[in-house]
Design an enzyme around this catalytic site. Structure first.
Site, PDB file in Angstrom:
ATOM      1  N   TYR A  74     -12.340  -1.781  11.741  1.00 34.19           N
ATOM      2  CA  TYR A  74     -10.961  -1.289  11.657  1.00 34.19           C
ATOM      3  C   TYR A  74     -10.216  -1.521  12.975  1.00 34.19           C
ATOM      4  O   TYR A  74      -9.070  -1.971  12.984  1.00 34.19           O
ATOM      5  CB  TYR A  74     -10.994   0.194  11.305  1.00 34.19           C
ATOM      6  CG  TYR A  74      -9.664   0.823  10.976  1.00 34.19           C
ATOM      7  CD1 TYR A  74      -9.053   0.600   9.740  1.00 34.19           C
ATOM      8  CD2 TYR A  74      -9.038   1.671  11.876  1.00 34.19           C
ATOM      9  CE1 TYR A  74      -7.849   1.201   9.428  1.00 34.19           C
ATOM     10  CE2 TYR A  74      -7.836   2.282  11.568  1.00 34.19           C
ATOM     11  CZ  TYR A  74      -7.237   2.040  10.346  1.00 34.19           C
ATOM     12  OH  TYR A  74      -6.039   2.647  10.036  1.00 34.19           O
ATOM     13  N   GLY A 121       0.812  -1.214   0.000  1.00 29.23           N
ATOM     14  CA  GLY A 121       0.000   0.000   0.000  1.00 29.23           C
ATOM     15  C   GLY A 121       0.838   1.253   0.000  1.00 29.23           C
ATOM     16  O   GLY A 121       0.549   2.209   0.722  1.00 29.23           O
ATOM     17  N   ILE A 149      -2.881  11.041  11.615  1.00 34.24           N
ATOM     18  CA  ILE A 149      -1.800  11.428  10.710  1.00 34.24           C
ATOM     19  C   ILE A 149      -2.405  12.096   9.477  1.00 34.24           C
ATOM     20  O   ILE A 149      -3.426  11.654   8.958  1.00 34.24           O
ATOM     21  CB  ILE A 149      -0.978  10.192  10.274  1.00 34.24           C
ATOM     22  CG1 ILE A 149      -0.454   9.422  11.493  1.00 34.24           C
ATOM     23  CG2 ILE A 149       0.167  10.605   9.350  1.00 34.24           C
ATOM     24  CD1 ILE A 149       0.501  10.186  12.373  1.00 34.24           C
TER      25      ILE A 149
END
Length: 241
Positions: free
Chosen positions: A153, A8, A186
């Site tokens: 998640y 990724g 982030i």
């Protein structure tokens, strides 16, 4: 030659990690699922800066695709192996659990957790044979504390931490370290849809982190200086717990 594979890595944290590892002198395998143009641009950027990079496209949630891609790579690199694996690929499909659909659950776990399993299992043999390796799993603040709307998640990222701690004990004697990095908020595509102004108020440092700051931590864990660090889940979150 020892390669670093970053899953990724066409954007966000993965891209920053690939750039940093290349700057540190590692030849880098850039991986993506569908964002070919961005991944190719990253390879060109690394090459232009004097580094070495190549693109390897595959779906981390598909074991057959992984096998085909890595077998092809191995045939082209008979003297080389992947010494550093950064399991970064992940997706978010946020929803309250009461409304969460089966595919929202499975797609998130398939990419983050099953992807870690399929790919790490495939590459461990070479690391163990060479008696050296680094597996660095990108987990999340969500995997440590859980976040509402992210049951899928949070479950995937928490499981990744448990897997990190277990695997680290299996491979330590062969000088392979396994660690997890747990970013907080982030600045990246993954947080683009969040209310940053409100979320910054929760962070003691009053800002989101940068992808290059996460990359610096990953690069340290990949280095020889971190040879005695394994089985850890290291937070990088501006003081948010």
């Amino acid at each position: 030659m020892k390669y670093a594979l970053v899953t990724g890595s066409s954007r966000g944290i993965g891209r920053a990690v690939a750039l940093k590892l290349a700057q540190d002198g590692f030849p880098v395998i850039v991986n993506c699922l569908s964002n070919i143009d961005a991944a190719a641009s990253l390879v060109a950027e690394i090459d232009a800066a004097g580094g070495k990079a190549e693109l390897l496209q595959f779906d981390v949630s598909d074991p057959e695709a992984i096998e085909a891609a890595l077998e092809s790579w191995a045939q082209a690199h008979p003297e080389d192996y992947v010494d550093i694996l950064v399991n970064n690929a992940g997706i978010r499909r946020d929803n309250l659990m009461i409304f969460m659909q089966n595919d929202e659950w499975h797609s998130v776990l398939d990419t983050t957790l099953n992807g870690f399993f399929y790919l790490t299992r495939r590459l461990l043999k070479d690391m163990l044979t060479h008696r050296h390796g680094r597996v660095i799993n990108i987990s999340s603040l969500s995997g440590l504390k859980g976040l509402p709307g992210q049951v899928n998640y949070s479950a995937a990222k928490a499981a990744l931490i448990g897997a990190t701690r277990a695997l680290s004990q299996e491979v330590a004697q062969r000088k392979v370290t396994v660690n997890a990095v747990c970013p907080g908020f982030i600045e990246s595509d993954m947080t683009a849809g969040l209310d940053r102004d409100e979320l910054k108020k929760l962070v003691p440092m009053r800002r989101f982190g940068r992808a290059d700051e996460v990359a610096d931590l990953v690069a340290f864990l990949a280095s020889d200086s971190a040879a005695y660090i394994t089985g850890q889940a290291i937070s990088i979150n501006g003081g948010l717990y």
